[in-house]
Write a protein that holds these residues in place. Structure first.
Motif, PDB file in Angstrom:
ATOM      1  N   ALA A 163      34.679  42.360  33.486  1.00  0.00           N
ATOM      2  CA  ALA A 163      34.389  41.392  34.550  1.00  0.00           C
ATOM      3  C   ALA A 163      33.823  42.093  35.780  1.00  0.00           C
ATOM      4  N   ARG A 164      34.376  43.253  36.111  1.00  0.00           N
ATOM      5  CA  ARG A 164      33.897  43.994  37.277  1.00  0.00           C
ATOM      6  C   ARG A 164      32.446  44.409  37.074  1.00  0.00           C
ATOM      7  N   ALA A 224      40.786  42.892  46.200  1.00  0.00           N
ATOM      8  CA  ALA A 224      42.090  42.554  45.620  1.00  0.00           C
ATOM      9  C   ALA A 224      43.262  43.057  46.457  1.00  0.00           C
ATOM     10  N   ALA A 267      48.003  43.038  38.885  1.00  0.00           N
ATOM     11  CA  ALA A 267      47.180  42.293  37.926  1.00  0.00           C
ATOM     12  C   ALA A 267      46.825  40.919  38.484  1.00  0.00           C
ATOM     13  N   GLU A 268      47.775  40.251  39.112  1.00  0.00           N
ATOM     14  CA  GLU A 268      47.521  38.935  39.696  1.00  0.00           C
ATOM     15  C   GLU A 268      46.530  39.031  40.850  1.00  0.00           C
ATOM     16  N   ARG A 283      43.100  39.581  39.333  1.00  0.00           N
ATOM     17  CA  ARG A 283      42.646  38.336  38.711  1.00  0.00           C
ATOM     18  C   ARG A 283      42.178  37.340  39.766  1.00  0.00           C
ATOM     19  N   GLU A 284      42.969  37.160  40.802  1.00  0.00           N
ATOM     20  CA  GLU A 284      42.615  36.210  41.857  1.00  0.00           C
ATOM     21  C   GLU A 284      41.323  36.614  42.563  1.00  0.00           C
ATOM     22  N   LEU A 339      38.822  38.397  41.289  1.00  0.00           N
ATOM     23  CA  LEU A 339      37.708  38.161  40.363  1.00  0.00           C
ATOM     24  C   LEU A 339      37.389  36.673  40.245  1.00  0.00           C
ATOM     25  N   GLU A 340      38.418  35.838  40.206  1.00  0.00           N
ATOM     26  CA  GLU A 340      38.187  34.394  40.128  1.00  0.00           C
ATOM     27  C   GLU A 340      37.491  33.867  41.377  1.00  0.00           C
ATOM     28  N   GLN A 367      35.645  33.462  35.270  1.00  0.00           N
ATOM     29  CA  GLN A 367      36.516  32.459  34.659  1.00  0.00           C
ATOM     30  C   GLN A 367      37.192  33.099  33.450  1.00  0.00           C
ATOM     31  N   PHE A 368      38.497  33.234  33.479  1.00  0.00           N
ATOM     32  CA  PHE A 368      39.243  33.797  32.357  1.00  0.00           C
ATOM     33  C   PHE A 368      39.575  32.669  31.390  1.00  0.00           C
TER      34      PHE A 368
END
Length: 75
Positions: A2-3, A17, A39-40, A43-44, A46-47, A52-53
């Motif tokens: 994703a990165r 992040a 991790a959260e 994820r947040e 990146l979203e 979109q995961f």
């Protein structure tokens, strides 16, 4: 993955992040895992940047890629 899709450097994602760049670097190279909070946060971040995961069976809301159950090639 994703990165790289966002063309972000490790330091850029880390800043977004709120984690250290070594946290991301060590995770990506397999030298360590991530704490749940890190991790959260990743994820947040990146979203917020449009990633979109997907869970198995979900359909993407835009262009992108998805991995199959096949073997992932390691280089």
């Amino acid at each position: 993955m994703a990165r790289n899709a966002l063309r972000l450097g490790v330091r850029e994602l880390a800043a977004e992040a709120g984690v250290s760049f070594t946290t991301i670097s060590r995770f990506e190279t397999g030298k360590s895992g991530l704490q749940h909070s890190s991790a959260e946060a990743i994820r947040e971040a990146l979203e917020k940047m449009g990633v979109q995961f997907l869970r198995n069976g979900d359909v993407a809301g835009g262009p992108g890629i998805a991995m199959t159950k096949g073997e992932v090639r390691q280089e």
